[in-house]
Design a protein around this motif. Sequence first.
Motif, short mmCIF file in Angstrom:
data_model
loop_
_atom_site.label_atom_id
_atom_site.label_comp_id
_atom_site.label_asym_id
_atom_site.label_seq_id
_atom_site.Cartn_x
_atom_site.Cartn_y
_atom_site.Cartn_z
N LEU A 1 13.51 62.36 41.16
CA LEU A 1 12.43 61.45 41.48
C LEU A 1 11.33 62.26 42.15
O LEU A 1 11.47 62.65 43.31
N GLN A 2 10.28 62.53 41.40
CA GLN A 2 9.12 63.23 41.94
C GLN A 2 8.22 62.22 42.62
O GLN A 2 7.76 61.27 41.99
N MET A 3 7.95 62.42 43.90
CA MET A 3 7.17 61.49 44.69
C MET A 3 5.89 62.18 45.15
O MET A 3 5.95 63.14 45.92
N ASN A 4 4.76 61.68 44.69
CA ASN A 4 3.46 62.22 45.06
C ASN A 4 2.66 61.17 45.83
O ASN A 4 2.97 59.99 45.80
N SER A 5 1.61 61.62 46.48
CA SER A 5 0.72 60.73 47.24
C SER A 5 1.51 59.80 48.14
O SER A 5 1.29 58.59 48.18
N ASP B 1 6.15 48.21 41.20
CA ASP B 1 4.69 48.23 41.29
C ASP B 1 4.20 49.07 42.47
O ASP B 1 3.14 49.70 42.38
N SER B 2 4.96 49.08 43.54
CA SER B 2 4.54 49.77 44.74
C SER B 2 4.48 51.29 44.59
O SER B 2 3.81 51.97 45.37
N VAL B 3 5.18 51.83 43.59
CA VAL B 3 5.22 53.28 43.41
C VAL B 3 4.65 53.73 42.07
O VAL B 3 4.52 54.95 41.84
N LYS B 4 4.30 52.82 41.21
CA LYS B 4 3.79 53.15 39.88
C LYS B 4 2.54 54.01 39.99
O LYS B 4 1.63 53.70 40.75
N GLY B 5 2.51 55.09 39.23
CA GLY B 5 1.40 56.01 39.26
C GLY B 5 1.55 57.12 40.27
O GLY B 5 0.80 58.11 40.23
N ARG B 6 2.50 56.99 41.18
CA ARG B 6 2.75 58.00 42.20
C ARG B 6 4.09 58.69 42.04
O ARG B 6 4.23 59.87 42.35
N PHE B 7 5.10 57.95 41.57
CA PHE B 7 6.45 58.49 41.41
C PHE B 7 6.75 58.69 39.93
O PHE B 7 6.28 57.93 39.08
N THR B 8 7.58 59.69 39.64
CA THR B 8 8.02 59.95 38.28
C THR B 8 9.51 60.24 38.27
O THR B 8 9.97 61.12 38.99
N ILE B 9 10.26 59.51 37.44
CA ILE B 9 11.69 59.74 37.30
C ILE B 9 11.93 60.55 36.04
O ILE B 9 11.24 60.37 35.03
N SER B 10 12.90 61.45 36.09
CA SER B 10 13.23 62.28 34.94
C SER B 10 14.71 62.66 35.00
O SER B 10 15.38 62.43 36.02
N ARG B 11 15.21 63.23 33.92
CA ARG B 11 16.60 63.66 33.89
C ARG B 11 16.72 65.02 33.23
O ARG B 11 15.93 65.39 32.36
N VAL C 1 13.33 51.13 43.12
CA VAL C 1 12.15 52.00 43.09
C VAL C 1 11.84 52.44 41.66
O VAL C 1 10.70 52.33 41.20
N SER C 2 12.86 52.95 40.99
CA SER C 2 12.67 53.48 39.64
C SER C 2 14.01 53.50 38.93
O SER C 2 15.07 53.43 39.55
N CYS C 3 13.96 53.59 37.60
CA CYS C 3 15.18 53.61 36.81
C CYS C 3 14.90 54.34 35.50
O CYS C 3 13.80 54.24 34.96
N ILE C 4 15.91 55.06 35.01
CA ILE C 4 15.80 55.73 33.72
C ILE C 4 16.95 55.24 32.84
O ILE C 4 18.12 55.26 33.24
#
Length: 126
Positions: free
Chosen positions: A81-85, A62-72, A48-51
Motif C-alpha cells: 500500500l503506497q501512501m502519498n500526500s 473515497d477518503s484515500v482515492k488518488g493518494r493511495f495505491t495498492i499493488s501485489r 482502505v483498499s482492496c486488490i
Amino acid sequence: QVQLVESGGGLVQPGGSLRLSCAASGFTLDDYSIGWFRQAPGKEREGVSCIRSSDGSTYYADSVKGRFTISRDYAKNTVYLQMNSLKPEDTAVYYCAKRRLRGRGCLFVLYEYNNWGQGTQVTVSS
C-alpha cells in the motif's frame, strides 16, 4: 498455516509518503483477495483498499482515492500500500486481511475476512 505480516509504518510529516507491506504465507494471492483496513483511536475499523484475487482489480475508500495505491508482487507473495500526500486523518493502525472465501471479490466488510495481520502504526504529524 496462513500468516499475514504488516510492516513499513512509522512517523511521517503531513504531505509525506510511506509504503506498507503485507507479506502473506500459507496461500497464494491468486486465490484470495486482500484488503487493507485501518483503525484510528476511538473509531471503528474501516476499509482502505482492496486488490481482487481474480484479476488484480483495485478498490479504494473515497477518503484515500488518488493518494493511495495498492499493488501485489507474486514473486514475493506480498501486497503493498503506497501512501502519498498523507494527512493527519490517516493516522491509524493499518491491517491487511485475507478474504474468508476463496475466489471472492473485494468488499469492505470486516466479517468477510478471516485472517488478519498484527497491524502497523502510521502516525502523520508535524
